[in-house]
Each structure stands twice: as structure tokens, then as C-alpha cells.
Scaffold this active site. Structure first.
Site, PDB file in Angstrom:
ATOM      1  N   ARG A 141     -58.609   8.426  60.004  1.00  0.00           N
ATOM      2  CA  ARG A 141     -58.740  10.038  60.670  1.00  0.00           C
ATOM      3  C   ARG A 141     -58.302  11.004  59.846  1.00  0.00           C
ATOM      4  NH1 ARG A 141     -55.261  14.205  62.599  1.00  0.00           N
ATOM      5  NH2 ARG A 141     -56.305  14.978  64.488  1.00  0.00           N
ATOM      6  N   VAL A 142     -59.080  11.971  59.813  1.00  0.00           N
ATOM      7  CA  VAL A 142     -58.666  13.336  59.169  1.00  0.00           C
ATOM      8  C   VAL A 142     -58.911  14.468  60.315  1.00  0.00           C
ATOM      9  CG1 VAL A 142     -59.421  14.970  57.544  1.00  0.00           C
ATOM     10  CG2 VAL A 142     -59.471  12.502  56.937  1.00  0.00           C
ATOM     11  N   GLY A 143     -57.927  15.244  60.382  1.00  0.00           N
ATOM     12  CA  GLY A 143     -58.033  16.303  61.563  1.00  0.00           C
ATOM     13  C   GLY A 143     -58.429  17.650  60.828  1.00  0.00           C
ATOM     14  N   ASP A 144     -58.058  18.819  61.277  1.00  0.00           N
ATOM     15  CA  ASP A 144     -58.682  20.087  60.939  1.00  0.00           C
ATOM     16  C   ASP A 144     -58.259  20.600  59.959  1.00  0.00           C
ATOM     17  OD1 ASP A 144     -56.426  20.173  62.720  1.00  0.00           O
ATOM     18  OD2 ASP A 144     -56.785  22.247  62.763  1.00  0.00           O
ATOM     19  N   THR A 186     -47.839  20.854  61.547  1.00  0.00           N
ATOM     20  CA  THR A 186     -48.505  21.157  60.436  1.00  0.00           C
ATOM     21  C   THR A 186     -47.735  22.135  59.806  1.00  0.00           C
ATOM     22  OG1 THR A 186     -50.890  20.170  61.242  1.00  0.00           O
ATOM     23  CG2 THR A 186     -50.656  22.319  59.801  1.00  0.00           C
ATOM     24  N   THR A 210     -52.680  25.064  63.809  1.00  0.00           N
ATOM     25  CA  THR A 210     -52.094  23.785  63.981  1.00  0.00           C
ATOM     26  C   THR A 210     -52.205  23.280  65.479  1.00  0.00           C
ATOM     27  OG1 THR A 210     -49.958  22.813  64.480  1.00  0.00           O
ATOM     28  CG2 THR A 210     -49.897  25.277  64.592  1.00  0.00           C
ATOM     29  N   GLY A 211     -52.518  22.175  65.568  1.00  0.00           N
ATOM     30  CA  GLY A 211     -52.752  21.420  67.051  1.00  0.00           C
ATOM     31  C   GLY A 211     -53.524  20.135  66.834  1.00  0.00           C
ATOM     32  N   GLY A 223     -56.378  18.492  66.370  1.00  0.00           N
ATOM     33  CA  GLY A 223     -57.244  18.740  65.301  1.00  0.00           C
ATOM     34  C   GLY A 223     -58.768  18.704  65.594  1.00  0.00           C
TER      35      GLY A 223
HETATM   36  N1  ASP Z   1     -54.066  19.885  63.383  1.00  0.00           N
HETATM   37  C1  ASP Z   1     -53.356  18.712  62.688  1.00  0.00           C
HETATM   38  C2  ASP Z   1     -54.168  17.549  62.746  1.00  0.00           C
HETATM   39  O1  ASP Z   1     -54.979  17.474  63.806  1.00  0.00           O
HETATM   40  C3  ASP Z   1     -52.063  18.286  63.188  1.00  0.00           C
HETATM   41  C4  ASP Z   1     -51.222  19.693  63.546  1.00  0.00           C
HETATM   42  O2  ASP Z   1     -51.562  20.621  63.257  1.00  0.00           O
HETATM   43  O3  ASP Z   1     -50.088  19.542  64.287  1.00  0.00           O
HETATM   44  O4  ASP Z   1     -54.246  16.964  61.822  1.00  0.00           O
END
Ligand code: ASP
Length: 326
Positions: A211-214, A183, A233-234, A236
Site C-alpha cells: 500500500r502507498v498513500g498520498d 506524516t 497529512t491524513g 491518504g
Molecule cells: N497520508 C499518509 C498516508 O496515507 C499518512 C498521513 O499523512 O498521516 O500514507
């Protein structure tokens, strides 16, 4: 006691960026790629710093920095975004102005060239905070935000990554989740001491079912108030469940924790205890910067209020604990 902002620094701004956390090892990145990625991180710092040095706002700065990373094929946002299970690119982004607590977010975009531009337009030009999918793209059209053919986002290495993941899935040899994400984001403090935070992503490779992340969730992947700005980032799902970005700012506000204590606790303890991983960039109103991450690496760059500047990728570089103090 902390010195007044202007006495503490020659310059009156600070900027921190990330290009995603994940399984980043020296073996997996060629020297050429390493140099290209560091150049892109520096370009992103330059873009944000140019705004801030000119007396511009932290909002303009985070947008400028994030757009450079969205336009670079090396990061999972804008061009170079990961592919969904169905072989599409679906983009999410959000932005928050700490001074006003205004925010904008978008999710599931397929044609908006710079999702962060649309997130900002949602914040400033609509009565809403979050728009998704076709409606968001219709709003982009009405606001004259640049749109492209979906193929614009495609890169060969991301396509191969999806094929690899699908193949492993069929043989049950799945990779650790930290291989799946990435991200970009930025947090800035301007000369009026206003904080802003922005995050943009393609999400996690092989995602499906919308799907939607954070990243586009205010309070999870992005948050800013008058004393704290965060971009995450991570993995989500964990960052949503723990409201990580807001948790960091709330620990400072209600628990009187320092930026470092708050960011480390949220990322290195809370996310890890639940079994997730990832990282954040965080900044307080004095321009202190903290960059904890629990993965092998996190693409990152910073310009401190003291003028210190750097970019790093791996966990053992420059800021060995992922920590920078002003
Ligand atoms: N956090 C983002 C998600 O889960 C992906 C990422 O940050 O690497 O969509």
C-alpha cells in the site's frame, strides 16, 4: 490591495511545517512528550529558517526542515515510522519546486535514512519523477544517499502500536482511521519568492500489500507552483482520490479563490464529505499560511513573513481555526 512582498515584511521568507494530523488529545500526550514534540518542531523550524535567512532556496529549506522531523522518533517518517502488517517500515516521500514545477518522489523504501533526500535526487539527478522499492534503493546507492539497516527505523512505541492494532483487528474492535496515520512536511517561500513543498511518511500503520498513500503522489500529498505550495497529512486514500494538494492550487489558479478559501474547501469540505479526514499546510506567494485540519490535532509550526512564529499540537491552540494570515 496586497503590499509588495518586500514592503510587507521585515524578513523575506516564510516557512510552515507539520508533523502529522490525527487523534491527538491532551490525555494521550504526557507533559514530557508534549515538550519533546514541541522542541522537535522548533528544531525543524530553526533548520529551515537558517537556510532561508541566509538567502538559501525554499527547496533547501523544506529538505532541512523535513530531515529534522524524519530523524526524530516522535513522528511517522524516517526513524519512528509506523509498521506494516508484516512488521516492516516502508517509507514514502516527495518534493516539488514551485518555480520550475520539477518534482521527485519515492515509495516503499526500507533502507534509505532520509527519504526526502532521495526524492530530491530523483527530481534533480534522474529523468524520472517517481521511483519505488528496490529500484529506488539501487538509485540511492548509485547516488551515495545514506542507507541504514532496516532496524534503524524501529521504535518500541510504534511496534506496540502495531501489536495493539493487530489485537483489535482480531477482536473486530478497530480504532478510527485517524489513529493510524501521521506524516511530516514543509512548505517554504524564499527571498526570491519561490515556493517549495516536501512530504515524508511511514504511511498508515498495519498497511499491507505494498500500500502507498498520498504522501509520495504529486498533486495528492504534495504540490507547488508559482503561487501555492501544499503538504498534506491524513487518510491518504481520500487525498489521492481528490488530488487534494493540486485541488487547492487549482482553486486559486482557475477559481481565483484565496489560499484560505481553497485550503478550507479542499480539506474541511471535500475530504470530509467523502468520509476522510486529515489536514494540510499551505502557503501562497505572499507568504500567507493556512493550516486547516479535520482531526483532533495536527503537529504544526510556522514562521510568517511578519516574523511571527509558533508551534501547536491541538485544535484549540494559538490558531484556533487552524488559520494564520500574514
Ligand atoms: N497520508 C499518509 C498516508 O496515507 C499518512 C498521513 O499523512 O498521516 O500514507
Amino acid at each position: 490591495m496586497a503590499l509588495p512582498f518586500c514592503a510587507q515584511a521585515e524578513q523575506r521568507f516564510a516557512l510552515v511545517i507539520h508533523g502529522g494530523a490525527g487523534t491527538l488529545t491532551r490525555e494521550a500526550i504526557t507533559p514530557e512528550l508534549d515538550a519533546q514534540i514541541r522542541a522537535a518542531l522548533n528544531q525543524s523550524l530553526d533548520a529551515g529558517a537558517a537556510v532561508l535567512a541566509d538567502g538559501g532556496t525554499s527547496l533547501d529549506a523544506v529538505v532541512a526542515s523535513v530531515k529534522v522531523l524524519e530523524d526524530s522518533p516522535h513522528f511517522n517518517a524516517g526513524k519512528g515510522a509506523v509498521f506494516t502488517h508484516e512488521g516492516r517500515n516502508e517509507l514514502d516521500a516527495s518534493i516539488m519546486d514551485g518555480a520550475t514545477r520539477q518534482a521527485g518522489a519515492v515509495a516503499g523504501l526500507r533502507t534509505v535514512r532520509n527519504p526526502i533526500d532521495l526524492a530530491r535526487a530523483v527530481m534533480e539527478k534522474s529523468p524520472h519523477v517517481m521511483l519505488i522499492g528496490e529500484g529506488a534503493e539501487q538509485f540511492a546507492k548509485e547516488r551515495g544517499i545514506a542507507q541504514v539497516e532496516p532496524e534503524y527505523f524501529r521504535t518500541e512505541h510504534r511496534w506496540r502500536q502495531l501489536q495493539d492494532v493487530l489485537e483489535r483487528e482480531s477482536t473486530q474492535a478497530s480504532l478510527p482511521p485517524s489513529t493510524y496515520f501521521g506524516t511530516v512536511g514543509a512548505v517554504a517561500l524564499d527571498s526570491d519568492r519561490r515556493l517549495a513543498a516536501a512530504t515524508s511518511t511511514g504511511g498508515m500503520v498495519n498497511k499491507r500489500w505494498g500500500r502507498v498513500g498520498d504522501a509520495p503522489i504529486i498533486g495528492a500529498g504534495t504540490y507547488a507552483d508559482t503561487n501555492c505550495g501544499v503538504s498534506a497529512t491524513g487518510w491518504g486514500e481520500f487525498f489521492i482520490r481528490l488530488s487534494v494538494a493540486y485541488d487547492i492550487c487549482a482553486r486559486m489558479k482557475y477559481g481565483q479563490q484565496s489560499l484560505a478559501e481553497a485550503a478550507d474547501a479542499a480539506v474541511m469540505t471535500e475530504v470530509t464529505v467523502l468520509g476522510g479526514d486529515g489536514g494540510v499546510i499551505a502557503m501562497d506567494a505572499q507568504g500567507a499560511i493556512r493550516m486547516p485540519f479535520s482531526t483532533r490535532g495536527m503537529y504544526r509550526g510556522w514562521i510568517g513573513v511578519d516574523g511571527s512564529r509558533g508551534v501547536a499540537i491541538f485544535a484549540d491552540e494559538d490558531d484556533p481555526d487552524g488559520r494564520i494570515a500574514p
